[in-house]
Design an enzyme around this catalytic site. Structure first.
Site, PDB file in Angstrom:
ATOM      1  N   HIS A   1       5.471   6.219  -0.895  1.00 36.84           N
ATOM      2  CA  HIS A   1       6.161   5.018  -1.347  1.00 36.84           C
ATOM      3  C   HIS A   1       5.353   3.774  -0.994  1.00 36.84           C
ATOM      4  O   HIS A   1       4.426   3.826  -0.180  1.00 36.84           O
ATOM      5  CB  HIS A   1       7.547   4.916  -0.693  1.00 36.84           C
ATOM      6  CG  HIS A   1       7.472   4.802   0.810  1.00 36.84           C
ATOM      7  ND1 HIS A   1       7.318   5.901   1.626  1.00 36.84           N
ATOM      8  CD2 HIS A   1       7.508   3.715   1.631  1.00 36.84           C
ATOM      9  CE1 HIS A   1       7.266   5.509   2.885  1.00 36.84           C
ATOM     10  NE2 HIS A   1       7.370   4.186   2.924  1.00 36.84           N
TER      11      HIS A   1
ATOM     12  N   HIS B   1       0.830  -1.203   0.000  1.00 34.00           N
ATOM     13  CA  HIS B   1       0.000   0.000   0.000  1.00 34.00           C
ATOM     14  C   HIS B   1       0.864   1.254   0.000  1.00 34.00           C
ATOM     15  O   HIS B   1       2.075   1.193   0.213  1.00 34.00           O
ATOM     16  CB  HIS B   1      -0.901   0.019   1.238  1.00 34.00           C
ATOM     17  CG  HIS B   1      -0.134   0.177   2.523  1.00 34.00           C
ATOM     18  ND1 HIS B   1       0.414  -0.890   3.210  1.00 34.00           N
ATOM     19  CD2 HIS B   1       0.187   1.295   3.248  1.00 34.00           C
ATOM     20  CE1 HIS B   1       1.035  -0.450   4.292  1.00 34.00           C
ATOM     21  NE2 HIS B   1       0.918   0.867   4.332  1.00 34.00           N
TER      22      HIS B   1
END
Length: 321
Positions: free
Chosen positions: A258, A170
Site C-alpha cells: 500500500h 512510497h
C-alpha cells in the site's frame, strides 16, 4: 580519551583547550555512502537506528570494537576524575524522556521502532510514488471527511491525522532495520545485482485500509495496490535474501502492499469498523474523480527501486527489455 563518564574529566588531561573541542555531526550526515546510484534524500526514516534489531558486521567480526584485552585493562585500571565545569556540560545537552531514556522520534514526531545509536543507520527498501499537485490536493481535501467520519467512533480523544510528506509517498518492500554503516556498501551492491534483471511493471491503487506498526505506536491510512502483486512479491523475495545475509529482519508474510497517505499516533485499527471503511472509500473515490486522478492512480510506472539508509538514497533501475 579526553572525557570519562558524563560530568567528569580525566586528571591526566592537565590542560583543556577550548580550541580542541570539535562538534561532530551525526554519522548519517557525515559518512559517505557507496557509489551505486547514490543521492541525498531528505525525510523518510530519519537517521541511524538501534542495535536491538538483528544485525551483524558484514565481515562477521567485531567491527570497530576495542580488542578484549585492551578494553579490560582500561576498565580495570584505577582512575581518578575531576568534575567537568558546568559551562562545558551545557555545551552538550542530552535529549531525554521522562524516564531518562533517549527520545526516539523522527522529524514528524512519530516514535521510531528502535532508539538512535551512533553508527547504526535506519534502512529500508521501497518504490517511490510520483507526486503531483492534483494528488496532493486530493489528499489534503480528504482530511475533513477522514476526521468527521472517524471522530464519532474513536472515543472522546479523536486522533490527529497528519498527511504524509509529499516527497515520501512510497510502497514499502522491506521493514525498517538498523544497519551498520560499513555494511551499507556491500548490501547495496548485492541488492543491485539481484534487481538489475527485474523487468519494469505498473502499479495500480484502489481500496483504503488502516495499518499499525509492530509497536502499535503509530497508525497509517493507506491505499492498497490493485495489480502487480506477484511482481512486488518477487522483488521482496530478493530483498529478503539480501537482508538475510546480514541477519536483518524479513518482510511480512503475505504482505498488504500500500501507499500510506495519512498517519496518527497510537493504534486505532481495532476501533475502525467496516462502515467507516465504506464511507471513507466513497469519499476517496469521489475526490479521485473530482481531481481527475483515476488514470494516474490506476497506472503508476515502476522503473526502479530505492534503498534509503540514513540520509542517503540508492537507486536500482529495473530492466526495460
Amino acid at each position: 580519551k579526553l572525557f570519562g563518564p558524563r560530568g567528569v574529566i580525566r586528571r591526566s588531561c592537565s590542560v583543556l583547550s577550548m580550541a580542541g573541542l570539535v562538534a561532530y555531526s551525526d554519522s548519517s550526515s557525515d559518512e559517505e555512502g557507496s557509489s551505486v546510484g547514490e543521492r541525498d534524500c531528505d525525510g523518510g526514516s530519519g537517521g541511524g537506528g538501534g542495535s536491538d534489531v538483528g544485525e551483524r558486521d558484514c565481515d562477521g567480526g567485531r567491527g570497530g570494537d576495542t580488542p578484549p584485552g585492551k578494553k579490560a585493562r582500561i576498565e580495570n585500571s584505577p582512575s581518578h576524575f575531576l568534575p567537568l565545569p558546568s559551562s562545558i556540560l551545557d555545551m552538550f545537552p542530552e535529549e531525554e524522556g521522562g524516564d531518562g531514556s533517549a527520545v526516539s522520534e523522527d522529524r514528524q514526531g512519530r516514535v521510531r521502532s528502535f532508539p538512535h545509536v551512533r553508527g547504526n543507520w535506519a534502512t529500508f527498501v521501497f518504490i517511490p510514488v510520483p507526486y503531483s499537485r492534483n494528488l496532493g490536493n486530493c489528499i489534503t481535501a480528504f482530511h475533513e471527511p477522514l476526521r468527521s467520519i472517524l471522530d464519532p467512533g474513536t472515543g472522546t480523544n479523536p486522533p490527529e491525522f497528519i498527511p504524509m510528506p509529499q516527497d515520501s509517498l512510497h510502497v514499502s518492500l522491506s521493514r525498517t532495520v538498523a544497519t551498520r554503516h560499513h555494511c551499507i556498501e556491500p548490501l547495496t551492491h548485492m541488492l543491485g545485482e539481484r534487481l538489475r534483471t527485474k523487468k519494469r511493471f505498473t502499479l495500480g491503487f484502489s481500496s483504503l485500509a488502516f495499518y499499525s506498526n509492530d509497536e502499535k505506536t503509530t497508525s497509517f491510512l493507506g491505499v492498497k495496490i490493485s495489480k502487480s502483486y506477484d511482481q512486488l512479491c518477487s522483488v521482496v523475495s530478493d530483498v529478503d535474501e539480501c537482508f538475510a545475509q546480514y541477519n536483518l529482519q524479513q518482510f511480512y508474510k503475505n504482505p498488504s502492499f500500500h501507499m500510506s497517505i495519512y498517519w496518527c499516533a497510537g493504534d486505532i485499527v481495532p476501533r475502525v469498523t467496516d462502515r467507516h471503511i465504506i464511507q471513507l472509500q466513497e469519499c476517496w473515490e469521489g475526490l479521485v474523480s473530482e481531481y481527475d486522478l483515476a488514470a494516474a492512480v490506476e497506472s503508476v510506472d515502476v522503473t526502479g527501486v530505492r534503498l534509503k539508509s540514513g540520509n542517503k538514497c540508492f537507486s536500482f533501475p529495473l530492466s526495460d527489455t
